[in-house]
Each structure stands twice: as C-alpha cells, then as structure tokens.
Design a protein around this motif. Structure first.
Motif: not given
Length: 281
Positions: A101-122
C-alpha cells in the motif's frame, strides 16, 4: 466523537470498533475514505501535538491499527467476521500488505502515509529521531528517479529484447561462420548505439554523432552482406567446378576402361602366327 484534543483521543480509545475509530460507517468506507480519515485524525492525535497527554500514543497506535486493518479488503473481511484479533492474521502477510500500500501511494505521489509511518516510528522510538522534513524533501526526488527509470525501461524494453535475440543467435553459430558472426555483431552494435537516441534529453551534438555512426554501421553491414553473398557464389562455383571435373574424370576413366576391354577382347579373338603357319602347311 469529539472534534479534537483530549476528547478525540478518549473517543478513539473508547470506540467500539475500528469503523468508529476512523469515524466512517462500515457501509460508506472505502480504501480512499479510510486513508483520508486516517490522515486527518492522525494529525490531531499525534503524540508530538499532545505532549501533555500520555494516552495520545495509545490512541495514535489504535488509529494506525484501524487504518491498516480496514484499508485492505482481505484484513477488513477477516475483521468483519472475527474482529480485531483475527484482522491482523499472519504478521508477515500484514506487513506485506502495508508495504504494498505504501508503494502504491508512493508511485501515485501520495506521501502522507509514509510520513505518518515516520511519525509513528519516531513516537515509538524517540532515540531514532528521523528527520521528518528531510524525508518529506527526499521523497519527491526519489519518485522522480523511479519515474525516470520507468520511462527508460519502457523506452529500451524492445531494444533489450532485440539485443538478447541477436546474442542468442551469435551463440548458436558455428565457429567457422565468420561472416554471419560479423553481421550479427554489427546489428548488435547498431541496437546499442540507437538506444540513447530515444532519450528526449540527449544533446543534439551527441544525437548527430550517434546517427552518423549508425549510418556508417549500415554501410559496414551492407559490405558484410555483399561479401558473404560473393563468397557464397564463389564457393558454389568452385564446388560446381569440382563436381564437373570429377564427372569428366569418371567419364574418361569409364571410356578408357571400355577401350581397354575391347582391345583385350580383339587380341584374344585374333589367331596366333604359329597357328596360321600350321594351317598354311
């Protein structure tokens, strides 16, 4: 559910199911509506924005679990049948779904989920301290590289297949078939020289140089084909000459053999001088 603040955090923690956590009814939820709800709520309950509320981390984790479960049709179906304990299923399968799902959103230019993953990790690993702004700045550059790679792959795909076919033909050649090998090597070189011409950003000077080289290769290929044709024609003439020579030798041999046979027969049939003297007396 309260709109924001501590009330929103408590509302997420007290929600009866994952649909209530996201605030989207089950009959209206789609992967896109789940994503929008998750992004909106996560920004409000993120631990960094609620440093005075120790329950923010727990609410943020529950929100992430709800989104991860409901955005996938498979895990959502398991959740609807057996509840949150079955929704997670195999951890490896769940992780695979999240990554896809993250890869699909990345390819579509949607980075919000990836940034939220970064926030969760932090939030869960403060010692890592991943710079969110750096990740946000790097993601578009990474996407550009991926898109460029995709365009190159699509542009060169047919040429790569053609080159592989030529290489396969070269491997099947007999070691003595020099002319065909030269012809195929010229064709292979022509393919490789023509590949950069498909790039829109190729400098004009380089493009002209490559085009000139390809024209020279075409002349070389024509010379190779012509030379091979003359070689084959000459070889055929020599072969035919040898065959004709052998035929004439065989014919002469047969005629000579027949002549010798007739001469021997004549000699046997003629009377000897002694017998002729006896007859005379």
């Amino acid at each position: 559910m309260p709109a924001s603040g501590a009330g929103l955090i408590e509302g997420i923690l007290n929600a009866k199911d994952y649909y209530a956590v996201l605030g989207v009814p089950a009959n209206e939820l789609t992967p896109e509506s789940a994503r929008r709800a998750y992004i909106k709520l996560s920004r409000q309950v993120h631990p960094d924005k609620n440093v005075d509320n120790p329950r923010a981390t727990e609410a943020f984790q529950k929100l992430s679990d709800a989104y991860t479960t409901l955005r996938s049709p498979d895990s959502r179906a398991r959740y609807d049948v057996r509840g949150s304990s079955a929704a997670a299923g195999d951890p490896e399968v769940l992780l695979g779904e999240i990554v896809r799902q993250l890869v699909r959103e990345f390819i579509e230019g949607e980075f919000d989920s990836i940034l939220l993953v970064v926030d969760t990790i932090n939030a869960q690993n403060p010692d890592l301290n991943i710079n969110r702004d750096t990740v946000k700045r790097v993601l578009p550059e990474m996407l550009r590289v991926v898109k460029d790679g995709e365009r190159l792959y699509n542009a060169f795909k047919s040429d790569v297949i053609a080159a592989a076919d030529v290489v396969s033909k070269i491997r099947e050649l007999h070691v003595a078939d020099v002319m065909t090998r030269l012809e195929l090597m010229t064709e292979l070189l022509r393919i490789f020289l023509g590949m950069p011409l498909q790039l829109e950003t190729l400098p004009r000077v380089v493009a002209k140089s490559l085009q000139l080289s390809i024209r020279h290769l075409d002349l070389v290929a024509y010379w190779i084909v012509a030379t091979r044709s003359y070689w084959q024609y000459g070889s055929q003439l020599v072969s035919n000459g040898v065959m004709w020579g052998r035929s004439w030798v065989d014919f002469a041999r047969q005629r000579a053999s027949r002549g010798l046979g007739r001469a021997a027969g004549t000699a046997r049939a003629a009377p000897s001088p002694a017998s002729q003297a006896v007859v005379s007396s």
